[in-house]
Design an enzyme around this catalytic site. Structure first.
Site, mmCIF file in Angstrom:
data_model
loop_
_atom_site.group_PDB
_atom_site.id
_atom_site.type_symbol
_atom_site.label_atom_id
_atom_site.label_comp_id
_atom_site.label_asym_id
_atom_site.label_seq_id
_atom_site.Cartn_x
_atom_site.Cartn_y
_atom_site.Cartn_z
ATOM 1 N N GLU A 135 10.901 -84.172 102.199
ATOM 2 C CA GLU A 135 11.095 -85.050 100.141
ATOM 3 C C GLU A 135 12.840 -85.231 100.511
ATOM 4 O O GLU A 135 13.301 -85.594 99.927
ATOM 5 C CB GLU A 135 11.696 -84.082 99.050
ATOM 6 C CG GLU A 135 9.644 -84.143 98.813
ATOM 7 C CD GLU A 135 9.844 -83.165 97.859
ATOM 8 O OE1 GLU A 135 8.688 -83.755 97.001
ATOM 9 O OE2 GLU A 135 10.306 -81.854 97.628
ATOM 10 N N ASN A 176 -1.515 -79.732 104.452
ATOM 11 C CA ASN A 176 -2.830 -79.236 103.917
ATOM 12 C C ASN A 176 -3.690 -81.062 104.525
ATOM 13 O O ASN A 176 -2.977 -81.734 105.369
ATOM 14 C CB ASN A 176 -2.293 -79.557 102.791
ATOM 15 C CG ASN A 176 -1.581 -80.669 101.906
ATOM 16 O OD1 ASN A 176 -2.104 -82.232 102.265
ATOM 17 N ND2 ASN A 176 -1.794 -81.029 100.735
ATOM 18 N N GLY A 218 -6.629 -75.213 100.974
ATOM 19 C CA GLY A 218 -6.782 -74.673 99.685
ATOM 20 C C GLY A 218 -7.112 -73.001 99.326
ATOM 21 O O GLY A 218 -7.507 -71.987 100.133
ATOM 22 N N GLY A 221 -8.575 -70.951 102.558
ATOM 23 C CA GLY A 221 -7.089 -70.239 103.201
ATOM 24 C C GLY A 221 -6.922 -71.129 103.950
ATOM 25 O O GLY A 221 -6.436 -72.361 104.072
ATOM 26 N N ASP A 242 -2.193 -71.862 87.762
ATOM 27 C CA ASP A 242 -1.990 -73.082 88.732
ATOM 28 C C ASP A 242 -1.854 -73.106 89.862
ATOM 29 O O ASP A 242 -0.971 -72.161 90.064
ATOM 30 C CB ASP A 242 -1.066 -74.120 87.430
ATOM 31 C CG ASP A 242 0.275 -73.619 88.054
ATOM 32 O OD1 ASP A 242 0.556 -73.123 89.147
ATOM 33 O OD2 ASP A 242 0.839 -73.216 87.046
ATOM 34 N N ILE A 244 0.639 -74.466 91.614
ATOM 35 C CA ILE A 244 1.490 -75.844 91.877
ATOM 36 C C ILE A 244 2.926 -74.741 92.986
ATOM 37 O O ILE A 244 2.783 -73.477 92.910
ATOM 38 C CB ILE A 244 2.264 -75.881 90.713
ATOM 39 C CG1 ILE A 244 1.704 -76.958 89.990
ATOM 40 C CG2 ILE A 244 3.651 -76.450 91.009
ATOM 41 C CD1 ILE A 244 2.322 -76.531 88.080
ATOM 42 N N ASP A 248 4.329 -74.198 99.165
ATOM 43 C CA ASP A 248 5.744 -73.499 99.470
ATOM 44 C C ASP A 248 5.606 -72.598 99.377
ATOM 45 O O ASP A 248 6.203 -72.086 100.495
ATOM 46 C CB ASP A 248 6.215 -74.217 98.754
ATOM 47 C CG ASP A 248 6.643 -76.206 98.646
ATOM 48 O OD1 ASP A 248 6.657 -76.779 99.015
ATOM 49 O OD2 ASP A 248 6.387 -76.199 97.227
ATOM 50 N N GLY A 283 4.155 -72.641 87.432
ATOM 51 C CA GLY A 283 4.814 -73.136 87.782
ATOM 52 C C GLY A 283 5.449 -73.019 89.624
ATOM 53 O O GLY A 283 3.971 -72.380 90.562
HETATM 54 P P1 ADP Z 1 -0.783 -77.444 98.843
HETATM 55 O O1 ADP Z 1 -0.324 -77.059 97.794
HETATM 56 O O2 ADP Z 1 0.599 -77.485 100.042
HETATM 57 O O3 ADP Z 1 -1.441 -78.180 98.632
HETATM 58 P P2 ADP Z 1 -2.861 -75.573 100.108
HETATM 59 O O4 ADP Z 1 -3.834 -75.894 98.523
HETATM 60 O O5 ADP Z 1 -3.616 -75.829 100.589
HETATM 61 O O6 ADP Z 1 -1.599 -76.322 99.671
HETATM 62 O O7 ADP Z 1 -2.119 -74.072 99.056
HETATM 63 C C1 ADP Z 1 -2.170 -73.694 100.503
HETATM 64 C C2 ADP Z 1 -2.055 -72.279 100.518
HETATM 65 O O8 ADP Z 1 -2.478 -71.715 99.094
HETATM 66 C C3 ADP Z 1 -3.922 -72.197 100.931
HETATM 67 O O9 ADP Z 1 -3.124 -71.613 102.386
HETATM 68 C C4 ADP Z 1 -3.869 -70.608 100.438
HETATM 69 O O10 ADP Z 1 -3.235 -69.800 101.416
HETATM 70 C C5 ADP Z 1 -3.429 -70.465 99.342
HETATM 71 N N1 ADP Z 1 -4.178 -71.345 98.025
HETATM 72 C C6 ADP Z 1 -4.053 -72.200 97.491
HETATM 73 N N2 ADP Z 1 -5.277 -72.322 96.486
HETATM 74 C C7 ADP Z 1 -5.838 -71.288 96.868
HETATM 75 C C8 ADP Z 1 -6.912 -70.492 95.860
HETATM 76 N N3 ADP Z 1 -7.693 -71.569 95.033
HETATM 77 N N4 ADP Z 1 -7.022 -69.407 96.346
HETATM 78 C C9 ADP Z 1 -6.654 -68.815 96.655
HETATM 79 N N5 ADP Z 1 -5.819 -69.482 97.853
HETATM 80 C C10 ADP Z 1 -5.399 -70.259 97.626
#
Ligand code: ADP
Length: 318
Positions: A135, A176, A218, A221, A242, A244, A248, A283
């Site tokens: 950014e 991601n 996500g 993992g 959420d 968000i 980070d 947040g």
């Molecule tokens: P970004 O926020 O950049 O899109 P991700 O969605 O991959 O990245 O999330 C980053 C990390 O946050 C994942 O590797 C995981 O460890 C954790 N995470 C994200 N969403 C979830 C979820 N629904 N349940 C458990 N852990 C999560």
């Protein structure tokens, strides 16, 4: 265990979040149900995550001279972050993200880069960990990555194509699935459940034998890959409020642990647990967990795995 420091080069934004029944169509005016002003920007979020994981954290960035800039600096200082490397620029606005969230959690984001686009003259980092995102201008990051002796981590977010110029100068690249696909010019990301395919795809981002690419997945993992090696770390199962700032949080927490000399293999489960905890709060920056909460869930302190300082370098990551 002696930690050095985490040096974060990145964006500092004010997030203006509005809650709406539905997102406006072109030409439509909608009334907000609530609004909030929160600290944000990938750089600032990652700095808060690293600091709450216990790292001595230095922020390098730029804000405007007005109230928003002062407020953001006060928020970062409240988490113990050293903001001596943040320039306060006259006549420029602090970066601002206008975020609208509808009743089903769908969102629209407009980012005004403001002072972030003016980041210049950043100095290389000689030890500890360097962590940056996309950014801020790639032209400001390139000399820093090319010359730094620290462990260099790039979070390739957002997937700004010019950012590829940095890849040869990083030790760890974190993306991601969507960012991975965008950097590789793929139309879509591979399925979450096929780790072999994700690993092979991620290897397309490697530029050197000693590099690591980490793909965050996500709720599935994170997957770390090198040439001839891979490690999948499942997520902590949670019901998110959420997501968000989850990415980070992952980056900031991982940087803090690597700075202490914890190996990448040992640090990854702590970073995934930290990121899952982040999804339980609203947040980004405000939801970053404290180290104790992460260690309590894992059941042992991360420092049990730390390397003595003399053995630490980018090479010791593997
Ligand atoms: P970004 O926020 O950049 O899109 P991700 O969605 O991959 O990245 O999330 C980053 C990390 O946050 C994942 O590797 C995981 O460890 C954790 N995470 C994200 N969403 C979830 C979820 N629904 N349940 C458990 N852990 C999560």
């Amino acid at each position: 265990m002696t930690a050095l420091a985490v040096h974060i080069f990145g964006s500092i934004n004010l997030d203006i979040i509005t809650s709406l029944e539905h997102l406006p169509r072109p030409g439509e005016t909608v009334m907000a149900m609530a609004t909030a002003r929160l600290p944000g920007g990938k750089g600032a979020n990652q700095a808060v995550a690293a600091a709450r994981m216990g790292a001595e954290t230095y922020m390098v960035g730029a804000v405007g001279e007005g109230d928003s800039g002062s407020w953001m600096l006060s928020r970062l200082k409240a988490d113990g972050i050293d903001v001596g490397g943040v320039a306060m620029l006259p006549g420029v606005d602090t970066g601002t993200a206008y975020i609208a969230v509808d009743s089903v959690g769908e969102n629209q984001v407009i980012v005004v880069p403001g002072a972030n686009a003016r980041l210049r003259d950043a100095r290389p980092v000689s030890e500890g960990v360097l962590l940056a995102q996309l950014e801020v201008p790639v032209s400001a990051l390139l000399p820093v990555f090319a010359k730094s002796k620290a462990v260099r981590i790039l979070n390739g977010a957002p997937a700004v194509q010019e950012g590829r110029a940095l890849f040869e100068h990083v030790d760890i690249l974190i993306v991601n699935q969507h960012e991975m696909a965008a950097f590789l010019g793929l139309e879509s990301a591979p399925d979450n459940d096929d780790m072999a395919v994700i690993a092979e795809t991620a290897r397309g981002l490697l530029r050197r034998e000693d590099q690591t690419v980490i793909v965050t997945l996500g709720a599935a993992g994170a997957l770390a890959v090198r040439t001839g090696w891979q490690l999948h770390v499942p997520a902590l199962p949670v019901i998110p409020v959420d997501t968000i700032g989850a990415g980070d949080c992952f980056c900031g927490a991982l940087a803090a642990l690597l700075d202490e000399g914890v190996s990448l293999e040992e640090a990854l489960p702590y970073a995934t647990v930290a990121a899952a905890l982040c999804t339980l709060g609203q947040g980004a920056a405000p939801a970053m967990p404290m180290r104790e909460a992460v260690e309590d869930l894992i059941g042992r302190p991360a420092t049990e795995h730390a390397l003595p300082i003399k053995n630490r370098s980018a090479a010791s990551l593997s």
